[in-house]
Scaffold this active site. Sequence first.
Site, mmCIF file in Angstrom:
data_model
loop_
_atom_site.group_PDB
_atom_site.id
_atom_site.type_symbol
_atom_site.label_atom_id
_atom_site.label_comp_id
_atom_site.label_asym_id
_atom_site.label_seq_id
_atom_site.Cartn_x
_atom_site.Cartn_y
_atom_site.Cartn_z
ATOM 1 N N TRP A 153 0.802 -1.233 0.000
ATOM 2 C CA TRP A 153 0.000 0.000 0.000
ATOM 3 C C TRP A 153 0.831 1.278 0.000
ATOM 4 C CZ3 TRP A 153 1.904 2.400 4.173
ATOM 5 C CH2 TRP A 153 2.435 1.590 5.185
ATOM 6 N N ASN A 154 2.154 1.197 0.207
ATOM 7 C CA ASN A 154 2.882 2.467 0.443
ATOM 8 C C ASN A 154 3.138 3.275 -0.818
ATOM 9 O OD1 ASN A 154 4.783 0.619 -0.390
ATOM 10 N ND2 ASN A 154 6.333 1.192 1.100
ATOM 11 N N LYS A 177 -2.334 -7.898 -8.394
ATOM 12 C CA LYS A 177 -3.084 -7.917 -7.127
ATOM 13 C C LYS A 177 -2.565 -6.815 -6.213
ATOM 14 C CE LYS A 177 -3.001 -9.340 -3.018
ATOM 15 N NZ LYS A 177 -3.829 -8.283 -2.437
ATOM 16 N N GLY A 230 6.597 -6.598 -0.451
ATOM 17 C CA GLY A 230 5.822 -6.614 0.791
ATOM 18 C C GLY A 230 6.669 -7.134 1.931
ATOM 19 N N SER A 231 6.002 -7.727 2.899
ATOM 20 C CA SER A 231 6.697 -8.117 4.120
ATOM 21 C C SER A 231 7.549 -9.374 3.907
ATOM 22 C CB SER A 231 5.680 -8.377 5.228
ATOM 23 O OG SER A 231 4.828 -9.430 4.838
ATOM 24 N N GLU A 252 10.886 -8.201 -3.265
ATOM 25 C CA GLU A 252 11.417 -7.006 -2.613
ATOM 26 C C GLU A 252 10.759 -6.943 -1.240
ATOM 27 O OE1 GLU A 252 11.305 -3.581 -1.328
ATOM 28 O OE2 GLU A 252 11.136 -2.517 -3.254
ATOM 29 N N LEU A 253 11.537 -7.315 -0.224
ATOM 30 C CA LEU A 253 10.952 -7.521 1.108
ATOM 31 C C LEU A 253 11.359 -6.398 2.064
ATOM 32 C CD1 LEU A 253 11.600 -11.369 1.138
ATOM 33 C CD2 LEU A 253 9.611 -10.125 0.285
ATOM 34 N N CYS A 286 10.253 1.342 2.062
ATOM 35 C CA CYS A 286 11.271 0.340 2.391
ATOM 36 C C CYS A 286 12.683 0.902 2.252
ATOM 37 C CB CYS A 286 11.087 -0.900 1.537
ATOM 38 S SG CYS A 286 10.890 -0.497 -0.192
ATOM 39 N N GLU A 386 12.096 -3.034 11.241
ATOM 40 C CA GLU A 386 11.774 -1.872 10.407
ATOM 41 C C GLU A 386 10.615 -1.126 11.078
ATOM 42 O OE1 GLU A 386 10.317 -3.045 6.526
ATOM 43 O OE2 GLU A 386 11.416 -1.398 5.599
HETATM 44 P P1 ADP Z 1 2.334 -4.839 4.038
HETATM 45 O O1 ADP Z 1 2.473 -4.937 5.505
HETATM 46 O O2 ADP Z 1 3.289 -3.926 3.392
HETATM 47 O O3 ADP Z 1 0.916 -4.662 3.575
HETATM 48 P P2 ADP Z 1 2.132 -7.576 3.235
HETATM 49 O O4 ADP Z 1 3.242 -8.521 2.921
HETATM 50 O O5 ADP Z 1 1.176 -7.943 4.287
HETATM 51 O O6 ADP Z 1 2.856 -6.223 3.500
HETATM 52 O O7 ADP Z 1 1.285 -7.284 1.921
HETATM 53 C C1 ADP Z 1 1.851 -7.033 0.656
HETATM 54 C C2 ADP Z 1 0.931 -7.607 -0.401
HETATM 55 O O8 ADP Z 1 0.888 -9.022 -0.248
HETATM 56 C C3 ADP Z 1 -0.510 -7.121 -0.320
HETATM 57 O O9 ADP Z 1 -1.034 -6.981 -1.628
HETATM 58 C C4 ADP Z 1 -1.188 -8.259 0.416
HETATM 59 O O10 ADP Z 1 -2.559 -8.339 0.149
HETATM 60 C C5 ADP Z 1 -0.467 -9.436 -0.185
HETATM 61 N N1 ADP Z 1 -0.546 -10.674 0.592
HETATM 62 C C6 ADP Z 1 -0.699 -10.837 1.920
HETATM 63 N N2 ADP Z 1 -0.743 -12.144 2.247
HETATM 64 C C7 ADP Z 1 -0.611 -12.841 1.091
HETATM 65 C C8 ADP Z 1 -0.568 -14.240 0.744
HETATM 66 N N3 ADP Z 1 -0.683 -15.180 1.663
HETATM 67 N N4 ADP Z 1 -0.409 -14.551 -0.561
HETATM 68 C C9 ADP Z 1 -0.299 -13.608 -1.504
HETATM 69 N N5 ADP Z 1 -0.327 -12.285 -1.239
HETATM 70 C C10 ADP Z 1 -0.486 -11.897 0.028
#
Ligand code: ADP
Length: 481
Positions: A153-154, A177, A230-231, A252-253, A286, A386
């Site tokens: 979302w950032n 997605k 994402g995370s 990219e984590l 990030c 972080e």
């Molecule tokens: P953040 O804390 O930055 O939102 P996330 O890793 O939770 O980081 O989310 C990043 C993306 O990954 C979002 O689009 C989220 O919906 C998606 N996401 C979360 N869980 C899953 C999963 N199990 N499989 C695929 N995508 C996911």
Amino acid sequence: MYQSELIPAMKGYIAGQWVSADSGRTMNVHNPATGDLLGAVPMMEAAETTRAVEAAEGALAEAPSAEQRKAWLMAIAKALRDNAFELGRIVTLENGKPLAQGEGEAAYAAGFFEYAGQNMDVLKPRRLDERPNDHTWTVHFRPAGVVALITPWNFPLAMVAKKLAASIAAGAPAVVKPSEKTPLSMIALFRLMDRLDMPPGFVNLVIGEPKEIGRVLMEHEAVRVVSFTGSTAVGRHLITASAPSVKRLSLELGGNAPFLVFDDCDIAAATDHLMKNKFRAGGQTCVCTNRVLVQKGVVDRFAAAVAEKVLALKVGNGMEEGVDIGPLIDRAGHDKVRRHLEDALKKGAVSLTGDVPAPEGPNWGQFFKPTVLRGVTPEMACAREETFGPLVAIQEFDTEEDAIRLANGTEYGLAAYVFTKDADRACRVIRNLRFGHVGWNTGSGPAPQAPFGGMKQSGFGREGGPEGMMEFVEIQTVPMA
Ligand code: ADP
């Protein structure tokens, strides 16, 4: 509900059609500054995702020409620039960042499409100069297959732009997605792409339940590349889930960026760069500095200069004039910054900017007063994890070796920054830092023209530059007798 000509309907986009969830279910999107309801988007699940992948697979059968892909990329870049004002408003409303940064994000996103459009030659077939086995050898860069692009979302627009520009250049049909927290910017981008003559299924948008959508994207044989930002926790899960069908991943984590200030640097410039770097998107990127490591001789001066600037920052609704920092994305984001602050104070750090008022009310308007801490040590949570918020955590170091050891003392390796006027020192330090992006006398983040990505547990793969385009191709080598 937010009305925008770029969002004619709150829907996903599959096989060239705007679609709702099969179940009719929706999920609400709120403005993090006010709690206002911006819209109700489809809660898609497995069946819709499967159809999106199948539509993309269908598009793969009729590969568009390089000229066609280039024309689309340039047209998307132009559309993003022409609509930067409205796109900026949408980004700010759903993400909270100041409006100037929202508009800047639209221009930044445009840069990725433009760069890819102008540099598609790197994907032209390459004839080898040598003739092994007395054959003519040609290397082709084929579309990798259906690609899944999963984003946070950032940077609701730019994170997709980085991936989608490269996948379009490569000719790989995509299923996008976006984060469920910020899907509206993506609906707007798809609205702009819907006006082009892309074949149905070449780009698809699924919005909804992350686990179910993710499960189908990871299990489906047709999906060959998954590009995720994402995370680290979700990244690890994707690594495991990719094994049965042996997919390529580009991840990219998380990061834990150090900002190294040596005593020979230009302190005023280092302070300015830290302010721009640290407070972009309220500290929620990030590449935002997470640990400020300052050499003993200048720490008093540097910390005082930073604190003075931080106290002048204006926090508030990003739609208002003159606001530097918007709200944190949600209550969970706020509570993490608060936990880091309290942990550091308990373990002996000192705030140079006063107390932070406790949050009031429900999930909205979680504005965090930007704070500067001195006396931070490596065992504090704000140095290990972080923080993703407006907390400047200053640690001291003695020697160059200490600085390198402290900076590398993390499982992450995304971005780092080094401030020194001594070129020899800069070369020594940068060579020893295990980070994929290291700014020398700058807090600059990535740019469309340059590869960007992490080392260690910050992930692998690159976005931007020719390397970014290579993530979405398969290399096919043809020796010819
Ligand atoms: P953040 O804390 O930055 O939102 P996330 O890793 O939770 O980081 O989310 C990043 C993306 O990954 C979002 O689009 C989220 O919906 C998606 N996401 C979360 N869980 C899953 C999963 N199990 N499989 C695929 N995508 C996911």
